[in-house]
Design an enzyme around this catalytic site. Structure first.
Site, PDB file in Angstrom:
ATOM      1  N   PRO A  19       0.754  -1.244   0.094  1.00  0.00           N
ATOM      2  CA  PRO A  19       0.024   0.129   0.199  1.00  0.00           C
ATOM      3  C   PRO A  19       0.799   1.203   0.106  1.00  0.00           C
ATOM      4  O   PRO A  19       2.012   1.418  -0.092  1.00  0.00           O
ATOM      5  CB  PRO A  19      -0.551  -0.105   1.391  1.00  0.00           C
ATOM      6  CG  PRO A  19       0.154  -0.856   2.182  1.00  0.00           C
ATOM      7  CD  PRO A  19       1.034  -1.594   1.303  1.00  0.00           C
ATOM      8  N   GLU A  89       6.205   3.237  -9.686  1.00  0.00           N
ATOM      9  CA  GLU A  89       4.717   3.265  -9.798  1.00  0.00           C
ATOM     10  C   GLU A  89       4.059   2.261 -11.052  1.00  0.00           C
ATOM     11  O   GLU A  89       3.526   2.986 -11.990  1.00  0.00           O
ATOM     12  CB  GLU A  89       4.254   4.718 -10.089  1.00  0.00           C
ATOM     13  CG  GLU A  89       4.840   5.557  -8.795  1.00  0.00           C
ATOM     14  CD  GLU A  89       3.897   5.394  -7.583  1.00  0.00           C
ATOM     15  OE1 GLU A  89       2.793   4.456  -7.636  1.00  0.00           O
ATOM     16  OE2 GLU A  89       3.990   6.126  -6.495  1.00  0.00           O
ATOM     17  N   CYS A 184      -4.944  -1.294   8.149  1.00  0.00           N
ATOM     18  CA  CYS A 184      -5.136  -2.670   7.937  1.00  0.00           C
ATOM     19  C   CYS A 184      -6.627  -3.246   7.347  1.00  0.00           C
ATOM     20  O   CYS A 184      -7.326  -2.342   7.359  1.00  0.00           O
ATOM     21  CB  CYS A 184      -4.954  -3.384   9.542  1.00  0.00           C
ATOM     22  SG  CYS A 184      -6.195  -2.963  10.572  1.00  0.00           S
TER      23      CYS A 184
HETATM   24 ZN    ZN Z   1      -5.824  -1.151  11.899  1.00  0.00          ZN
END
Ligand code: ZN
Length: 191
Positions: A19, A89, A184
């Site tokens: 991420p 990227e 998360c």
């Molecule tokens: Zn979390």
């Protein structure tokens, strides 16, 4: 990276994904810098649409920097005379980058790609999805969840008022008032 067996002939493909805020570009530059110290011919390319940094340098959140071409010209990339090619990227290059990566690895180039594996809706980016299947070596990095402090594998997009961005929003929207943070699985939200 666990690389017990390095291909003895030919090139190969490495993918560093994860991420936002997981240190992908940092890891890419670390690998390229080590190759450059070993006197290998190294080039770094980022997509033409990546206008976050001015000039011809890539600067990471941690301040590491390296000269980077900004181009999405696939034929130009294919012809680069390199031993090690870095692509940052990767999800923002045209789909044809997959063939370019394959061709270059086939002629002996070590290709190191970094990029987002999923968009803010938790949908895989098509380019990196295929690349992850084809790559010899994969590293998925984690950021830290801003809500709970756990390992974050997702990019949370927020509206200007702090509410989760709607799933119907455009995939690429930079500077339109929205912001991103790492989250998360349990804390990630799409409205
Ligand atoms: Zn979390």
């Amino acid at each position: 990276m666990m690389m017990q067996t390095i291909p003895r002939t030919g090139g190969w493909v490495e993918v560093v994904c994860g991420p936002m805020f997981s240190g992908k570009s940092e890891e890419l530059l670390r690998r390229l810098t080590r190759a450059a110290i070993a006197n290998q011919r190294v080039e770094l390319v980022r997509p033409a649409s990546d206008t976050r940094h001015d000039g011809d340098e890539l600067v990471t959140h941690a301040g590491r920097r390296m000269t980077a071409h900004r181009s999405s010209d696939l034929e130009w990339i294919r012809e680069l005379d390199v031993e090690v090619l870095g692509l940052d990227e990767i999800q923002f290059f045209p789909d044809g980058i997959l063939d370019v990566v394959d061709d270059m690895a086939g002629r002996g180039v070590r290709v190191v790609c970094s990029g987002l594996d999923m968009d803010y809706r938790r949908r895989p980016w098509p380019v990196i999805q295929t690349l992850l299947s084809r790559a010899e070596f994969i590293d998925k990095l984690q950021a830290v969840c801003l809500c709970c402090g756990g390992p974050a594998t997702l990019s949370q997009r927020l509206e200007a008022d702090g509410s989760p961005a709607p799933a119907a929003g455009s995939t690429i929207e930079i500077g339109a008032g929205e912001r991103y943070e790492a989250r998360c699985r349990a804390c990630h939200e799409v409205s």
